[in-house]
Design a protein around this motif. Structure first.
Motif, PDB file in Angstrom:
ATOM      1  N   GLY A   1      43.632  34.120  25.932  1.00  0.00           N
ATOM      2  CA  GLY A   1      44.268  33.677  27.163  1.00  0.00           C
ATOM      3  C   GLY A   1      43.239  33.322  28.209  1.00  0.00           C
ATOM      4  N   ASP A   2      43.720  32.714  29.295  1.00  0.00           N
ATOM      5  CA  ASP A   2      42.791  32.309  30.346  1.00  0.00           C
ATOM      6  C   ASP A   2      43.319  32.588  31.751  1.00  0.00           C
ATOM      7  OD1 ASP A   2      44.788  30.433  30.486  1.00  0.00           O
ATOM      8  OD2 ASP A   2      43.541  28.739  29.892  1.00  0.00           O
ATOM      9  N   GLY A   3      44.605  32.865  31.888  1.00  0.00           N
ATOM     10  CA  GLY A   3      45.176  33.021  33.224  1.00  0.00           C
ATOM     11  C   GLY A   3      45.278  34.467  33.660  1.00  0.00           C
ATOM     12  N   VAL A   4      45.593  34.617  34.945  1.00  0.00           N
ATOM     13  CA  VAL A   4      45.856  35.953  35.468  1.00  0.00           C
ATOM     14  C   VAL A   4      47.001  36.589  34.692  1.00  0.00           C
ATOM     15  CG1 VAL A   4      46.590  37.236  37.515  1.00  0.00           C
ATOM     16  CG2 VAL A   4      45.043  35.307  37.759  1.00  0.00           C
ATOM     17  N   ASN A   5      47.977  35.768  34.315  1.00  0.00           N
ATOM     18  CA  ASN A   5      49.129  36.293  33.581  1.00  0.00           C
ATOM     19  C   ASN A   5      48.745  36.887  32.238  1.00  0.00           C
ATOM     20  OD1 ASN A   5      48.491  33.617  32.710  1.00  0.00           O
ATOM     21  ND2 ASN A   5      50.426  33.532  31.632  1.00  0.00           N
ATOM     22  N   ASP A   6      47.607  36.499  31.705  1.00  0.00           N
ATOM     23  CA  ASP A   6      47.194  36.995  30.397  1.00  0.00           C
ATOM     24  C   ASP A   6      46.474  38.343  30.462  1.00  0.00           C
ATOM     25  OD1 ASP A   6      48.130  34.758  28.982  1.00  0.00           O
ATOM     26  OD2 ASP A   6      46.323  33.627  29.443  1.00  0.00           O
ATOM     27  N   ALA A   7      46.057  38.765  31.655  1.00  0.00           N
ATOM     28  CA  ALA A   7      45.197  39.945  31.764  1.00  0.00           C
ATOM     29  C   ALA A   7      45.811  41.211  31.169  1.00  0.00           C
ATOM     30  CB  ALA A   7      44.795  40.168  33.219  1.00  0.00           C
TER      31      ALA A   7
ATOM     32  N   ALA B   1      48.191  43.767  38.320  1.00  0.00           N
ATOM     33  CA  ALA B   1      47.171  44.774  38.614  1.00  0.00           C
ATOM     34  C   ALA B   1      47.665  46.165  38.226  1.00  0.00           C
ATOM     35  CB  ALA B   1      46.816  44.749  40.096  1.00  0.00           C
ATOM     36  N   ARG B   2      48.933  46.448  38.520  1.00  0.00           N
ATOM     37  CA  ARG B   2      49.499  47.750  38.175  1.00  0.00           C
ATOM     38  C   ARG B   2      49.537  47.922  36.653  1.00  0.00           C
ATOM     39  NH1 ARG B   2      53.756  47.038  40.652  1.00  0.00           N
ATOM     40  NH2 ARG B   2      53.146  47.895  42.664  1.00  0.00           N
ATOM     41  N   GLU B   3      49.870  46.840  35.965  1.00  0.00           N
ATOM     42  CA  GLU B   3      49.905  46.878  34.502  1.00  0.00           C
ATOM     43  C   GLU B   3      48.522  47.168  33.933  1.00  0.00           C
ATOM     44  OE1 GLU B   3      51.969  46.671  30.961  1.00  0.00           O
ATOM     45  OE2 GLU B   3      52.908  46.008  32.800  1.00  0.00           O
ATOM     46  N   LEU B   4      47.506  46.520  34.497  1.00  0.00           N
ATOM     47  CA  LEU B   4      46.134  46.756  34.039  1.00  0.00           C
ATOM     48  C   LEU B   4      45.715  48.197  34.283  1.00  0.00           C
ATOM     49  CD1 LEU B   4      44.296  43.515  35.240  1.00  0.00           C
ATOM     50  CD2 LEU B   4      44.770  44.182  32.895  1.00  0.00           C
TER      51      LEU B   4
END
Length: 847
Positions: free
Chosen positions: A591-597, A209-212
């Motif tokens: 991508g499809d996962g939260v990790n890809d956001a 979330a911080r990265e986004l």
């Protein structure tokens, strides 16, 4: 870990938990760094071209052309509103992270298990979870009983991860941290207890979330090009206005008329129809792509797809089907490829026994349960070994549940002949407990030579990216406790998350278009390399732990030669993207996962999966694939290239006409002639920016659109080819029409209505000829766009109306005779070879 967090097995006291809640805050994802609606709205008008258009509107009012001013204003406002709606929806990506939080959590407080709101968890709490629960916070395991957790949304792993309390290396990749659990992941089986190590923004999900929130919006290539075009036009207009008016006044034109002409020429030089044409072109592309299962969330992303030269793609669910399936069987040197489901009658009895063990030593059903166990049930079902019938024929009397420490599962079944025990598990463990092996002639001693052959088969399965399980049995066990030794080894089952059938062809087509494909996955090196090799991606692998040891410069050098990135974390993916972008690449990330956001939002184009994708990934992306089909990406790239071609054709068409307008008026003014008055210039501009330009947005793709390399985003929309085309065609038009002007003036000291009409009409028809030459340059079939044919016909009808109706008095024109049309036909015939010659030179520049 309990000591480090100042906690204890019976948990915190209520008083201490309240104190820590005040210190650390609630266990939730905090929105921060987002843009307010007003900021998003203002940003829609932060474009040089938009400001130039607004200035043009003011100038149009001053020149008495109120209709033109209103049209420009409507276009600017409509584009701003549309962009605001698209960008505001994109800002919801951080909100989606909140939905990952479990609403309640089971926590131990003062030795008692109680239910509390998940937001009230604090570091040091001891949490308890079971199969079906969502992990409410990051934690270090204290107890784990047959615990498996689905971490695909964070790591990309296609199967649940077995968890244990054993320590792992501190620098282990995220996917290998088997003694940790993470907020938002799903417990698929077993039970666990953990001490909370991180809550809220201090969790792995919080870091994402911080990265986004820290990610800055970047312009697409087309947006950058249009801004550059706006700056160039703005400067050119200032120079134009400063030169034309004084020249006309010096040659005797009235100051008011000279100023009006200069302003009108400046307005005519501005492509006020460009935003409308771009918006329409992108909107048509969006509609077409939606019908082809690609949902576009930001209009500019359609065109940006056509500029990418690297696609970074996840593996699970994107290149593969996202499910486990039995691919191969091995029984004492006999290999059975199981992909095509052999007929039950073709199976040997040993193979049927192997499948029967997999189906009976199993706690799943065909509809739900562990993916590996479901794959075994599906394989048995394909071999006509139905689960219900097997359960009735071989009723279970005892069992040893699977555990991550034991690495095997055993069941005991009653048969007509007595009892039988079935075991499945890790090959090395099952081999360790076996002393015989089932051969074609029956059970035989498990010699060292036979053991070596089994181990070699396991390695071959692993090299082919297969997950391997071994099966064994024991006759007449007294109970489950007898299954720990004396087993007869039956064989191996190789399972795989299979590649999608159409992906290999889609990757090959993408590469033919000059676009590199990189796999970025959380899977181990062996699996990642095997899948990538089978799909034609490549075999050069870089592992996540290697990335961690590299500085940015070293990584920037390595990405040029890497095909596959294995065992990656979210931070690795973003670093990979930045390294590629620093090398000048335009990168699309799937991508499809939260990790890809974070990577999706940082990429030039983020492409999320619509079926298997998390809501976080979808909200952070630019494009969502409704069918999760990689082949849709290849088609979307083709569509993006076609869209850019249409915008390119419109800009070339418009600016070549504008160059000619400026040149003709400028040169004619040197001789004292006002050959194209303001009203005629604005009329030409209306016809150019009107129906034909809008119809270009519906042009089909050129036949060579996927045979060209990606366009250079640094080259801009007005590159060498465009400049050659604009300058060359503008020069041909200028020379031809100036010759026509002097021929029809017949030495008159002032401009005559007849000469103005001939040049005016000749200009309109030359533009339409030039339009089809520009389409030919992009290998667009001549009559393939019926909307364009109709638009040109309508524009010609409008031009005839200002010649042969009472409107001619407002435009200063006179009706033309048949002989005049013959002269214009000669003009067109002379100009056409010149246009084609310029286009041929421009084509060679592209190559």
């Amino acid at each position: 870990m309990l000591e480090t967090l100042d906690s204890r097995p019976e948990g915190l006291s209520d008083a201490e938990a309240r104190r820590r809640l005040e210190e650390y805050g609630e266990n939730e994802i905090v929105r921060g760094g987002g843009r307010s609606p007003s900021t998003i709205l203002v940003a829609q008008f932060d474009s040089v071209l938009i400001w130039v258009l607004l200035v043009a509107a003011v100038l149009s009012v001053w020149a008495g052309q109120a209709v033109d001013a209103v049209l420009i204003t409507i276009i600017v406002v409509a584009n701003g509103i549309f962009g605001f709606v698209q960008d505001y929806r994109a800002e919801r990506s951080l909100e989606s992270l909140r939905e990952l939080a479990a609403p309640t959590a089971t926590v131990r407080r003062d030795g008692e298990e109680v239910q509390i709101g998940a937001t009230e968890l604090v570091p040091g709490d001891v949490i308890v979870f079971r199969g079906g629960d969502v992990v409410p916070a990051d934690g270090r395991l204290l107890e784990a009983t047959e615990l498996e957790v689905d971490e695909a949304a964070l790591t990309g792993e296609s199967v649940p991860v077995g968890k244990s309390t054993e320590a792992v290396e501190t620098d282990a990749p995220l996917a290998d941290r088997t003694n940790l659990v993470y907020k938002g992941t799903n417990v698929t089986r077993g039970k666990g207890e953990a001490v909370v190590t991180g809550t809220g923004m201090e969790t792995e999900v919080g870091g994402i979330a911080r990265e986004l929130a820290a990610t800055k919006e970047t312009q697409t290539p087309l947006q950058s090009d249009l801004d550059q075009l706006g700056r160039t036009l703005g400067l050119g207009i200032l120079v134009l206005s400063a030169l034309v008016a004084p020249l006309l006044i010096l040659r005797g034109t009235e100051p008011v008329q000279a100023a009006l002409t200069a302003v009108s020429l400046a307005v005519a030089a501005i492509p006020e129809g460009l935003p409308a044409v771009v918006t329409l072109t992108l909107a048509l592309g969006v509609r077409t792509m939606s019908a082809e299962n690609a949902l576009v969330r930001r209009l500019p992303a359609v065109e940006a797809l056509g500029a990418v030269d690297v696609v970074c793609t996840d593996k699970t669910g994107t290149l593969t089907e996202g499910r486990m399936t039995v691919s191969r069987l091995w029984v004492n040197d006999a290999v059975r490829e199981f992909d095509d489901a052999p007929a039950p009658a073709d199976l040997e009895e040993r193979e049927r026994l192997l499948l029967r063990i997999g189906a009976l030593c199993n706690d799943a059903t065909l509809e739900e349960g562990d993916p590996t166990e479901r794959a075994l049930l599906e394989a048995a079902d394909r071999a006509d070994l139905e689960q219900d019938r097997l359960a009735a024929d071989y009723p279970r009397t005892d069992e040893v549940p699977f555990s991550s420490e034991r690495k095997w599962m055993g069941t005991v079944h009653r048969t007509d002949e007595g009892t039988v025990g079935y075991v499945k598990g890790a090959p090395e463990v099952v081999l360790e407990h076996s002393d015989r092996v089932l051969t074609h002639d029956g059970p035989a001693a498990l010699t060292d030579e036979r053991r070596d052959r089994i181990e070699a088969a396991v390695r071959r399965f692993g090299d082919d990216a297969l997950r391997v399980l071994a099966t064994a049995y024991r006759e007449d066990p007294e109970g489950a406790d007898d299954l720990g030794d004396g087993l007869t080894f039956v064989g191996l089952v190789g399972m795989i998350d299979p590649p999608r059938t159409e992906v290999a062809d889609a990757i090959a087509a993408t590469k033919r278009a000059g676009i590199a494909v990189n796999m970025v996955t959380g899977d181990n090196v062996r699996t990642a390399r095997a899948i990538a090799d089978s799909l034609g991606i490549g075999t050069e692998v870089l592992e996540g732990r290697e990335i961690e040891g590299m500085d940015d410069e070293t990584l920037r050098e390595r990405v040029a030669e890497v095909d596959v990135y294995a065992r990656t974390s979210p931070e690795h993916k973003v670093r990979i993207l930045r390294a590629l972008q620093d090398r000048g690449h335009d990168v699309a990330m799937t991508g499809d996962g939260v990790n890809d956001a974070p990577a999706l939002k940082n990429a030039d184009v983020g492409v999320a999966m619509g079926i298997r994708g998390t809501d976080v990934a979808r909200q952070a992306s630019d494009v969502v694939l409704l069918d999760d089909n990689y082949a849709t990406i290849e088609r979307a790239i083709e569509r993006g290239r076609a869209i850019f071609d249409n915008v390119w054709k419109f800009v070339a068409y418009l600016l070549s006409a504008n160059v000619a307008e400026v040149a003709i008026v400028f040169v004619a003014s040197l001789y004292g002639y006002l050959i194209l008055p303001a009203v005629q210039l604005l009329w030409i501009n209306l016809l150019t920016d009107g129906l034909p330009a809008l119809a270009l947005g519906a042009d089909p793709e050129g036949e060579d659109v996927m045979d060209r390399p990606p366009r250079d985003p640094e080259g801009g929309i007005i590159g060498r080819q465009m400049v050659t085309l604009i300058g060359g065609m503008g020069a041909v038009t200028t020379v031809v029409l100036l010759v026509l002007m002097f021929a029809t003036l017949e030495g008159a000291p002032e401009t005559t209505p007849y000469a103005m009409t001939m040049v005016f009409t000749g200009f309109v028809f030359l533009e339409f000829v030039g339009l089809y030459v520009i389409r030919w340059l992009r290998e667009t079939p001549t009559l393939s766009n019926r909307w364009l044919v109709a638009a040109v016909a309508a524009s010609i009808a409008l031009q005839l109306a200002v010649l042969y109706t009472p409107l001619n008095r407002y435009f200063g024109t006179v009706p033309l005779e048949p002989t005049d049309w013959g002269i214009l036909a000669v003009v067109l015939a002379v100009a056409l070879p010149g246009y084609l010659g310029v286009a041929s030179v421009a084509r060679r520049l592209e190559r």
